[in-house]
Motif scaffolding. Structure first.
Motif, mmCIF file in Angstrom:
data_model
loop_
_atom_site.group_PDB
_atom_site.id
_atom_site.type_symbol
_atom_site.label_atom_id
_atom_site.label_comp_id
_atom_site.label_asym_id
_atom_site.label_seq_id
_atom_site.Cartn_x
_atom_site.Cartn_y
_atom_site.Cartn_z
ATOM 1 N N ASP A 1 9.082 14.905 6.205
ATOM 2 C CA ASP A 1 9.815 13.788 5.612
ATOM 3 C C ASP A 1 10.112 14.056 4.136
ATOM 4 O O ASP A 1 11.182 13.725 3.636
ATOM 5 N N MET B 1 0.835 -1.170 0.000
ATOM 6 C CA MET B 1 0.000 0.000 0.000
ATOM 7 C C MET B 1 0.889 1.246 0.000
ATOM 8 O O MET B 1 1.825 1.356 0.753
ATOM 9 N N ASP B 2 0.554 2.189 -0.880
ATOM 10 C CA ASP B 2 1.280 3.452 -0.942
ATOM 11 C C ASP B 2 0.765 4.377 0.149
ATOM 12 O O ASP B 2 -0.438 4.474 0.379
ATOM 13 N N GLN B 3 1.691 5.054 0.802
ATOM 14 C CA GLN B 3 1.308 6.019 1.822
ATOM 15 C C GLN B 3 1.880 7.372 1.456
ATOM 16 O O GLN B 3 2.981 7.471 0.916
ATOM 17 N N GLU B 4 1.116 8.393 1.764
ATOM 18 C CA GLU B 4 1.580 9.745 1.514
ATOM 19 C C GLU B 4 2.720 10.076 2.471
ATOM 20 O O GLU B 4 2.691 9.719 3.641
ATOM 21 N N VAL B 5 3.712 10.772 1.949
ATOM 22 C CA VAL B 5 4.845 11.208 2.762
ATOM 23 C C VAL B 5 4.507 12.578 3.328
ATOM 24 O O VAL B 5 4.124 13.484 2.593
ATOM 25 N N GLY B 6 4.635 12.737 4.630
ATOM 26 C CA GLY B 6 4.367 14.031 5.259
ATOM 27 C C GLY B 6 5.382 15.073 4.832
ATOM 28 O O GLY B 6 6.491 14.747 4.379
#
Length: 117
Positions: free
Chosen positions: A9, A1-6
């Motif tokens: 970061d 699963m792809d997660q958004e990078v804050g």
């Protein structure tokens, strides 16, 4: 699963790399992360768009597509050699950062408008 990078970061990642792929954002500016990349010392790679004339005034790499012909190691070396001075030379860096100001772009708009009328 792809997660958004804050954002913190993301900024840390930008500062560790010479290039940042800036895919289309879908709004008025097709590559909004390009400005962030430039501000943090990375060369943005953006897709060709109607805004090419504006982006050509900045140290960015513009590609016709996201394929191996547009993003080869040879192209990366060429872009690095061509664009690195705008990040490394203090005088050129200042010129680039001055283009982050509204006054610069307002003058560009006025000059373009005058040339058409």
């Amino acid at each position: 699963m792809d997660q958004e990078v804050g954002e913190p970061d993301f900024l840390s990642l930008i500062e560790k790399h010479a290039f940042v792929l800036c895919v289309q954002g879908g709004r008025i500016d097709p590559s909004p992360k390009a400005w962030t990349a430039i501000a943090h010392g990375a060369i943005p790679i953006i897709a060709s768009s109607p805004l090419n004339d504006a982006y050509c005034q900045l140290p960015v790499a513009i590609v016709d597509g996201w394929d191996e012909h547009s993003l080869s190691e040879e192209k990366l070396r060429e872009w690095r050699q061509q664009l690195a001075p705008y990040y490394d030379d203090p005088d050129l860096r200042l010129e680039v950062l001055e283009k982050f100001q509204l006054d610069y772009w307002w003058k560009q708009i006025k000059n373009t408008w005058r040339g058409k009328h």
